[in-house]
Write a protein that holds these residues in place. Structure first.
Motif, mmCIF file in Angstrom:
data_model
loop_
_atom_site.group_PDB
_atom_site.id
_atom_site.type_symbol
_atom_site.label_atom_id
_atom_site.label_comp_id
_atom_site.label_asym_id
_atom_site.label_seq_id
_atom_site.Cartn_x
_atom_site.Cartn_y
_atom_site.Cartn_z
ATOM 1 N N TYR A 34 -8.280 9.866 -18.099
ATOM 2 C CA TYR A 34 -7.756 9.187 -19.289
ATOM 3 C C TYR A 34 -7.512 7.725 -18.929
ATOM 4 O O TYR A 34 -6.624 7.423 -18.136
ATOM 5 N N ASP A 35 -8.313 6.840 -19.493
ATOM 6 C CA ASP A 35 -8.288 5.437 -19.059
ATOM 7 C C ASP A 35 -7.557 4.506 -20.015
ATOM 8 O O ASP A 35 -7.747 3.293 -19.974
ATOM 9 N N LYS A 36 -6.700 5.057 -20.854
ATOM 10 C CA LYS A 36 -5.991 4.225 -21.831
ATOM 11 C C LYS A 36 -4.493 4.104 -21.548
ATOM 12 O O LYS A 36 -3.752 3.523 -22.330
ATOM 13 N N GLU A 37 -4.040 4.650 -20.411
ATOM 14 C CA GLU A 37 -2.615 4.619 -20.086
ATOM 15 C C GLU A 37 -2.339 3.501 -19.076
ATOM 16 O O GLU A 37 -2.768 3.573 -17.923
ATOM 17 N N PRO A 38 -1.618 2.430 -19.472
ATOM 18 C CA PRO A 38 -1.435 1.274 -18.576
ATOM 19 C C PRO A 38 -0.674 1.590 -17.296
ATOM 20 O O PRO A 38 -0.913 0.964 -16.258
ATOM 21 N N SER A 39 0.236 2.570 -17.333
ATOM 22 C CA SER A 39 1.025 2.851 -16.126
ATOM 23 C C SER A 39 0.166 3.390 -14.990
ATOM 24 O O SER A 39 0.503 3.231 -13.812
ATOM 25 N N PHE A 40 -0.975 4.043 -15.332
ATOM 26 C CA PHE A 40 -1.865 4.507 -14.267
ATOM 27 C C PHE A 40 -2.381 3.307 -13.455
ATOM 28 O O PHE A 40 -2.500 3.361 -12.234
ATOM 29 N N TYR A 41 -2.677 2.233 -14.170
ATOM 30 C CA TYR A 41 -3.210 1.035 -13.518
ATOM 31 C C TYR A 41 -2.131 0.293 -12.724
ATOM 32 O O TYR A 41 -2.394 -0.196 -11.627
ATOM 33 N N THR A 42 -0.921 0.215 -13.279
ATOM 34 C CA THR A 42 0.139 -0.494 -12.545
ATOM 35 C C THR A 42 0.567 0.287 -11.305
ATOM 36 O O THR A 42 0.903 -0.301 -10.274
ATOM 37 N N ASN A 43 0.532 1.622 -11.393
ATOM 38 C CA ASN A 43 0.848 2.421 -10.199
ATOM 39 C C ASN A 43 -0.207 2.211 -9.124
ATOM 40 O O ASN A 43 0.110 2.050 -7.938
ATOM 41 N N ARG A 44 -1.479 2.202 -9.555
ATOM 42 C CA ARG A 44 -2.544 1.968 -8.567
ATOM 43 C C ARG A 44 -2.448 0.547 -8.012
ATOM 44 O O ARG A 44 -2.698 0.328 -6.820
ATOM 45 N N ALA A 45 -2.077 -0.399 -8.862
ATOM 46 C CA ALA A 45 -1.903 -1.774 -8.397
ATOM 47 C C ALA A 45 -0.854 -1.850 -7.298
ATOM 48 O O ALA A 45 -1.033 -2.549 -6.288
ATOM 49 N N GLN A 46 0.237 -1.126 -7.455
ATOM 50 C CA GLN A 46 1.289 -1.146 -6.440
ATOM 51 C C GLN A 46 0.799 -0.563 -5.119
ATOM 52 O O GLN A 46 1.128 -1.077 -4.041
ATOM 53 N N ALA A 47 -0.011 0.500 -5.191
ATOM 54 C CA ALA A 47 -0.571 1.072 -3.961
ATOM 55 C C ALA A 47 -1.540 0.086 -3.306
ATOM 56 O O ALA A 47 -1.572 -0.055 -2.077
ATOM 57 N N HIS A 48 -2.324 -0.616 -4.124
ATOM 58 C CA HIS A 48 -3.216 -1.647 -3.573
ATOM 59 C C HIS A 48 -2.414 -2.755 -2.885
ATOM 60 O O HIS A 48 -2.819 -3.265 -1.842
ATOM 61 N N ILE A 49 -1.290 -3.125 -3.479
ATOM 62 C CA ILE A 49 -0.431 -4.148 -2.871
ATOM 63 C C ILE A 49 0.035 -3.694 -1.487
ATOM 64 O O ILE A 49 0.054 -4.471 -0.529
ATOM 65 N N ARG A 50 0.384 -2.417 -1.377
ATOM 66 C CA ARG A 50 0.824 -1.903 -0.071
ATOM 67 C C ARG A 50 -0.270 -1.993 0.979
ATOM 68 O O ARG A 50 0.009 -2.144 2.175
ATOM 69 N N LEU A 51 -1.524 -1.914 0.528
ATOM 70 C CA LEU A 51 -2.656 -2.011 1.454
ATOM 71 C C LEU A 51 -3.218 -3.427 1.531
ATOM 72 O O LEU A 51 -4.279 -3.648 2.104
ATOM 73 N N GLU A 52 -2.493 -4.377 0.925
ATOM 74 C CA GLU A 52 -2.879 -5.786 0.921
ATOM 75 C C GLU A 52 -4.215 -6.021 0.212
ATOM 76 O O GLU A 52 -4.906 -7.009 0.468
ATOM 77 N N ALA A 53 -4.590 -5.110 -0.681
ATOM 78 C CA ALA A 53 -5.791 -5.286 -1.503
ATOM 79 C C ALA A 53 -5.374 -5.998 -2.788
ATOM 80 O O ALA A 53 -5.408 -5.440 -3.889
ATOM 81 N N TYR A 54 -4.978 -7.243 -2.629
ATOM 82 C CA TYR A 54 -4.348 -7.963 -3.735
ATOM 83 C C TYR A 54 -5.326 -8.275 -4.871
ATOM 84 O O TYR A 54 -4.936 -8.327 -6.033
ATOM 85 N N GLY A 55 -6.593 -8.472 -4.541
ATOM 86 C CA GLY A 55 -7.582 -8.705 -5.583
ATOM 87 C C GLY A 55 -7.718 -7.504 -6.492
ATOM 88 O O GLY A 55 -7.795 -7.638 -7.731
ATOM 89 N N TYR A 56 -7.739 -6.293 -5.899
ATOM 90 C CA TYR A 56 -7.790 -5.077 -6.699
ATOM 91 C C TYR A 56 -6.517 -4.915 -7.533
ATOM 92 O O TYR A 56 -6.561 -4.450 -8.671
ATOM 93 N N ALA A 57 -5.383 -5.291 -6.956
ATOM 94 C CA ALA A 57 -4.114 -5.179 -7.684
ATOM 95 C C ALA A 57 -4.104 -6.083 -8.913
ATOM 96 O O ALA A 57 -3.640 -5.685 -9.992
ATOM 97 N N VAL A 58 -4.618 -7.301 -8.752
ATOM 98 C CA VAL A 58 -4.700 -8.231 -9.892
ATOM 99 C C VAL A 58 -5.574 -7.626 -10.989
ATOM 100 O O VAL A 58 -5.234 -7.666 -12.177
ATOM 101 N N ALA A 59 -6.722 -7.050 -10.604
ATOM 102 C CA ALA A 59 -7.633 -6.465 -11.590
ATOM 103 C C ALA A 59 -6.972 -5.297 -12.334
ATOM 104 O O ALA A 59 -7.106 -5.182 -13.561
#
Length: 473
Positions: A34-59
């Motif tokens: 289900y790709d219409k729920e924004p919290s799925f993306y912000t949660n994944r963004a936070q995990a990317h931040i932990r791995l220093e994948a900041y470009g993916y987090a911005v996206a």
């Protein structure tokens, strides 16, 4: 939506257990459902931040904002990620939105104010920047600098001694500092030694000797001591190569830098230091090294270190078999080792946003063939075919690089032609990874050694960082 939510909840559990890759995988599965729920993306963004994948987090944060322009957490995540990659003008845009939507959020207000200060500081530094600015060493009268009467360590003359280095190790373990005169002497001596080295140092392992390759140590002094305890200290017969990112994040960056420099002065032919992306001014200002230098010594100490970092080689070639550099390979298949040899690093003190130096310090491997945009938001990514072509063209067995956390301390990728080594276990006291290093003897076989983090005094990572957010990431 129900299946997606269940996957998101599993992702949250993995996140709580600090298994960031698993969390990302589960959030990605939720998005596939289900790709219409924004919290799925912000949660994944936070995990990317932990791995220093900041470009993916911005996206991911941007996608969440597209789905819901009023979703404050998405602006928050994007601001954090842009702050981490020093895109302060983009970050301040989002911090303003967060503060407007949540005026009582004190943390967001502090971030907004800190970001504003950084923007003003950077503008000031750019305005006063002079291409031919004098060295910070100008006006120093080392010969007449006094040593404080309460200094109880070994004296340092005009040459480094093993006795001084061994005393220095214990001194730093006990939380003691060096007299400023000695700090200046060490940094200036190593700046001169490294300046006269080629951009790519070339070395071989003679019979009965070995070289140890270490990845990022990031100011984790007590974990560096564990490497030396397990593996022996540097000597004329036991060379070490530290592959960049000695400083920042960990709160003993001065101690690591000074100790590695002392060894470099003592053993200039068997202690090798490659520059990393954190041996640069903008990263040092954000991630703690500048603040640590000023807190423990003074502003001149940081400026002298900055000059010495600009003198460091960018790569080391071991036995014509292993090309060791901090980040990775290039945007152009035509680049060869000869191009690295010819690169005049002294013409460009900071790596900038493009060019060979930036790519050598910033790029990362990817599993897909070809090249792709950087998950960090800086540099690029290169696939197994790129690595294979580079190794074949240059007669190499593999490239060895660092720059990224690996949960086992190391990883062999791209058919074992791209090896990542990371030597900061339990990175930032939060990641739970092991550390590793590589021993190479005269048969040129790679021997991987893993180790765990050891206890250290109760000083948190990022204690000297310029932004309060940096200590929370």
């Amino acid at each position: 939506m129900e299946e997606a939510t269940a996957l998101k909840n599993q992702g949250n559990d993995a996140f709580k257990n600090k298994d960031w890759p698993k969390a990302i995988d589960l959030y990605s599965q939720a998005i596939d459902k289900y790709d219409k729920e924004p919290s799925f993306y912000t949660n994944r963004a936070q995990a990317h931040i932990r791995l220093e994948a900041y470009g993916y987090a911005v996206a991911d944060a941007t996608k969440a904002i597209e789905l819901n322009p009023d979703f404050v957490k998405a602006y928050y995540r994007r601001a954090v990620a842009n702050t981490a990659i020093l895109r302060h003008s983009d970050a301040i845009h989002d911090w303003k939105i967060v503060v407007k939507k949540q005026p009582s959020d004190k943390v967001a207000r502090a971030q907004h104010d800190a970001c504003q200060k950084v923007i003003k500081r950077d503008a000031f530094l750019k305005a006063i920047e002079a291409p031919d600015a004098p060295s910070a060493a100008e006006g120093l009268d080392l010969a007449n600098m006094a040593i404080p009467s309460d200094y109880d360590g070994v004296k340092l003359g005009d040459e480094m001694t093993l006795e001084f280095v061994e005393d220095l190790i214990e001194r730093f373990k006990n939380g003691k500092k060096l007299p400023l005169k000695y700090v200046y002497q060490i940094v200036l001596a190593v700046k001169d030694i490294c300046y006269n080295e080629p951009t790519m140092v070339e070395t071989h392992v003679d019979q009965g000797k070995k070289i140890t390759v270490c990845g990022d140590t990031h100011g984790q002094y007590f974990d560096l001591m564990e490497i030396f305890r397990m593996n022996g200290r540097p000597s004329a017969d036991h060379a070490y190569l530290f592959n960049g990112d000695f400083v920042d994040r960990g709160s003993w960056s001065c101690e690591i830098a000074l100790l590695l420099y002392a060894y470099k002065w003592l053993y200039p032919k068997s202690m090798f230091l490659n520059r990393g992306n954190h041996e640069t001014d903008d990263m040092n200002r954000m991630y703690g090294f500048e603040g640590e230098c000023k807190a423990k010594y003074n502003d001149r100490t940081f400026k002298l270190f900055s000059e010495s970092f600009s003198a460091l080689p960018l790569a080391t070639l071991i036995g014509d078999k292993y090309f060791v550099l901090h980040g990775g390979l290039f945007s152009d298949d035509n680049i060869t080792l000869d191009d690295v040899r010819k690169l005049n690093r002294h013409n460009q003190k900071q790596p900038g946003q493009s060019g060979l130096m930036m790519e050598m310090l910033w790029t990362d491997p990817q599993t897909a063939p070809g090249r792709g945009p950087s998950k960090r938001g800086v540099g690029l990514q290169f696939g197994p075919d790129v690595t294979k072509r580079f190794c074949e063209k240059n007669g190499l067995e593999a490239i060895i690089r660092s720059h990224e956390v690996r949960m086992d301390g190391y990883e062999e990728e791209h058919d074992s032609k791209c090896i990542t080594i990371f030597s900061a276990p339990n990175y930032c006291d939060s990641t739970g990874n092991r550390g590793a290093f590589i021993n190479i003897e005269d048969d040129y076989k790679l021997q991987f050694k893993q180790f765990d983090a050891v206890k250290h005094p109760d000083i948190k990572p990022m204690a000297y960082a310029s932004s309060p957010m940096m200590g929370m990431m």
